[in-house]
Write a protein that holds these residues in place. Structure first.
Motif, mmCIF file in Angstrom:
data_model
loop_
_atom_site.group_PDB
_atom_site.id
_atom_site.type_symbol
_atom_site.label_atom_id
_atom_site.label_comp_id
_atom_site.label_asym_id
_atom_site.label_seq_id
_atom_site.Cartn_x
_atom_site.Cartn_y
_atom_site.Cartn_z
ATOM 1 N N VAL A 247 -4.728 0.038 55.368
ATOM 2 C CA VAL A 247 -4.214 -1.267 55.778
ATOM 3 C C VAL A 247 -4.160 -2.207 54.573
ATOM 4 O O VAL A 247 -4.697 -1.900 53.505
ATOM 5 N N ASN A 248 -3.501 -3.355 54.743
ATOM 6 C CA ASN A 248 -3.444 -4.312 53.649
ATOM 7 C C ASN A 248 -4.770 -5.076 53.545
ATOM 8 O O ASN A 248 -5.626 -4.988 54.434
ATOM 9 N N GLU A 249 -4.911 -5.829 52.482
ATOM 10 C CA GLU A 249 -6.193 -6.493 52.210
ATOM 11 C C GLU A 249 -6.540 -7.532 53.275
ATOM 12 O O GLU A 249 -7.702 -7.668 53.654
ATOM 13 N N LEU A 250 -5.523 -8.253 53.777
ATOM 14 C CA LEU A 250 -5.785 -9.272 54.790
ATOM 15 C C LEU A 250 -6.309 -8.655 56.075
ATOM 16 O O LEU A 250 -7.278 -9.141 56.672
ATOM 17 N N THR A 251 -5.689 -7.552 56.499
ATOM 18 C CA THR A 251 -6.146 -6.845 57.701
ATOM 19 C C THR A 251 -7.560 -6.314 57.509
ATOM 20 O O THR A 251 -8.405 -6.399 58.407
ATOM 21 N N ALA A 252 -7.819 -5.786 56.313
ATOM 22 C CA ALA A 252 -9.152 -5.262 56.011
ATOM 23 C C ALA A 252 -10.188 -6.374 56.043
ATOM 24 O O ALA A 252 -11.282 -6.204 56.599
ATOM 25 N N GLU A 253 -9.852 -7.519 55.472
ATOM 26 C CA GLU A 253 -10.801 -8.628 55.453
ATOM 27 C C GLU A 253 -11.079 -9.145 56.859
ATOM 28 O O GLU A 253 -12.228 -9.468 57.198
ATOM 29 N N ASN A 254 -10.046 -9.201 57.701
ATOM 30 C CA ASN A 254 -10.235 -9.651 59.087
ATOM 31 C C ASN A 254 -11.185 -8.716 59.838
ATOM 32 O O ASN A 254 -12.086 -9.161 60.559
ATOM 33 N N ALA A 259 -16.532 -7.413 61.973
ATOM 34 C CA ALA A 259 -17.625 -6.430 61.978
ATOM 35 C C ALA A 259 -18.893 -6.988 61.337
ATOM 36 O O ALA A 259 -19.789 -6.219 60.972
ATOM 37 N N GLU A 260 -18.956 -8.309 61.220
ATOM 38 C CA GLU A 260 -20.134 -8.973 60.651
ATOM 39 C C GLU A 260 -20.448 -8.472 59.247
ATOM 40 O O GLU A 260 -21.587 -8.207 58.885
ATOM 41 N N GLN A 261 -19.369 -8.314 58.475
ATOM 42 C CA GLN A 261 -19.431 -7.886 57.074
ATOM 43 C C GLN A 261 -20.104 -6.513 56.914
ATOM 44 O O GLN A 261 -20.875 -6.276 55.986
ATOM 45 N N GLN A 262 -19.768 -5.591 57.806
ATOM 46 C CA GLN A 262 -20.223 -4.203 57.703
ATOM 47 C C GLN A 262 -19.000 -3.301 57.549
ATOM 48 O O GLN A 262 -18.065 -3.383 58.342
ATOM 49 N N VAL A 263 -19.043 -2.471 56.532
ATOM 50 C CA VAL A 263 -17.883 -1.640 56.217
ATOM 51 C C VAL A 263 -17.651 -0.552 57.262
ATOM 52 O O VAL A 263 -16.518 -0.339 57.709
ATOM 53 N N LYS A 264 -18.696 0.153 57.641
ATOM 54 C CA LYS A 264 -18.540 1.289 58.562
ATOM 55 C C LYS A 264 -17.846 0.904 59.868
ATOM 56 O O LYS A 264 -16.834 1.518 60.240
ATOM 57 N N PRO A 265 -18.367 -0.066 60.625
ATOM 58 C CA PRO A 265 -17.696 -0.411 61.877
ATOM 59 C C PRO A 265 -16.284 -0.941 61.661
ATOM 60 O O PRO A 265 -15.408 -0.726 62.505
ATOM 61 N N ALA A 266 -16.048 -1.620 60.540
ATOM 62 C CA ALA A 266 -14.695 -2.103 60.253
ATOM 63 C C ALA A 266 -13.719 -0.940 60.134
ATOM 64 O O ALA A 266 -12.596 -0.986 60.668
ATOM 65 N N ILE A 267 -14.144 0.116 59.460
ATOM 66 C CA ILE A 267 -13.278 1.294 59.318
ATOM 67 C C ILE A 267 -13.031 1.950 60.676
ATOM 68 O O ILE A 267 -11.896 2.307 61.007
ATOM 69 N N VAL A 268 -14.075 2.105 61.462
ATOM 70 C CA VAL A 268 -13.932 2.715 62.785
ATOM 71 C C VAL A 268 -13.045 1.852 63.677
ATOM 72 O O VAL A 268 -12.192 2.363 64.415
ATOM 73 N N MET A 269 -13.201 0.535 63.619
ATOM 74 C CA MET A 269 -12.371 -0.377 64.397
ATOM 75 C C MET A 269 -10.886 -0.153 64.114
ATOM 76 O O MET A 269 -10.063 -0.092 65.028
ATOM 77 N N ILE A 270 -10.571 -0.019 62.837
ATOM 78 C CA ILE A 270 -9.171 0.125 62.435
ATOM 79 C C ILE A 270 -8.630 1.521 62.769
ATOM 80 O O ILE A 270 -7.577 1.662 63.398
ATOM 81 N N LEU A 271 -9.348 2.558 62.372
ATOM 82 C CA LEU A 271 -8.822 3.920 62.520
ATOM 83 C C LEU A 271 -8.897 4.437 63.951
ATOM 84 O O LEU A 271 -8.103 5.301 64.346
ATOM 85 N N ALA A 272 -9.837 3.929 64.749
ATOM 86 C CA ALA A 272 -9.933 4.356 66.151
ATOM 87 C C ALA A 272 -9.330 3.317 67.098
ATOM 88 O O ALA A 272 -9.256 3.557 68.306
#
Length: 298
Positions: A247-254, A259-272
């Motif tokens: 995804v683009n940087e803006l989508t990733a930052e959102n 995800a309360e600044q946690q990388v793992k759940p952010a990735i799962v949120m996007i890909l799942a």
């Protein structure tokens, strides 16, 4: 006794080093350093054995504890303190003990490494249990502080490992998983902060990194449990999400903020394509492994 240690031998390539130019000294040092990874390579099967034991212990609630003196102790402490920011571990999960205590990290504490009792006492102080892994580090392979730590660890029933730079070392006798990286004589006789220290650092890198990957601390080759404790690490966390998801940087930052600044759940949120709450549930069910969390079906 030192005469029998390969780390204490004189290097025939540097017998007249005090007559060399700076460039000549650096060239021979570089050539000697190039041999270190080859020596480490020979020990990979032994390192792998220790890593597998450590993964099992940490999954069972244990800790990884390094014990060493001087340079060896400092390298263990360094590896331990790097784990929380890199892998998001609790500071108590990987512990570095150095003979003489924390003050010995910056200033030598004379005689501390010579005490068998002090090695065990430091483990008593941190309440060692049979769930833990104790890795003794000593270039010589004969440091009393390290031997004492390993002896006490075996009495308790903890897993024991060792890292030495001499063959058939004393600390290997007390280790369930012994690692011997024979680096030979130093360019400056007896200065084991050089090749031996480099070998120990490489092995410690392997142990902590491979163990953390085995605990689900990576997605592909991305360190997805990085702790965003400063601006640089916040930017790195967002970039990791971009690299993992496309995804683009803006989508990733959102997603990162949701995800309360946690990388793992952010990735799962996007890909799942799930909510933060669902991503957390999936990660818990998958024991922290991102790929498994993504593949879980409701």
């Amino acid at each position: 006794m030192l005469d029998n240690l390969s780390t204490e031998g004189r290097n025939d390539k540097t017998m007249r080093m005090d007559e060399m130019s700076s460039q000549e000294i650096l060239t021979v040092m570089n050539a000697e350093d190039a041999e270190v990874p080859l020596a480490v390579k020979k020990a990979i099967p032994d390192v792998a054995k220790l890593v597998e034991q450590t993964i099992r212990s940490l999954k069972n609630g244990g800790r990884l504890i390094y014990a060493g003196a001087g340079t060896s102790g400092r390298l263990g402490v360094l590896d331990a303190v790097e784990c929380p920011p890199t892998f998001g571990t609790d500071p108590s999960m990987v512990v570095g003990l150095i003979a003489g205590g924390e003050k010995a990290f910056t200033k030598a504490v004379e005689g501390a490494e010579d005490s068998l009792e002090l090695g065990g006492a430091d483990l008593v102080e941190i309440k060692l249990t049979e769930k833990d892994v104790v890795v003794g580090i000593a270039a010589s392979g004969r440091t009393p502080y390290v031997i004492g730590a390993l002896q006490y660890a075996k009495e308790i029933g903890a897993v024991t490992g060792s890292i030495a730079c001499n063959q058939d070392s004393e600390i290997s006798k007390w280790a369930d998983c012994s690692i011997e990286v024979v680096t030979g004589s130093e360019v400056l006789t007896g200065s084991t902060r050089l090749k031996a220290g480099t070998a120990q650092k490489l092995v410690l890198n392997m142990i902590s990194t491979a163990t953390m990957i085995g605990l689900g601390k990576a997605y592909n080759n991305l360190m997805v449990d990085v702790q965003p404790t400063n601006e640089k690490l916040v930017a790195r966390a967002i970039q990791i999400i971009v690299q993992a998801t496309g995804v683009n940087e803006l989508t990733a930052e959102n997603a990162f903020q949701k995800a309360e600044q946690q990388v793992k759940p952010a990735i799962v949120m996007i890909l799942a394509d799930v909510s933060y709450e669902e991503a957390k549930k999936r990660l818990e069910k998958a024991q922290g492994f991102v790929k498994e969390a993504i593949s879980i079906t409701s």
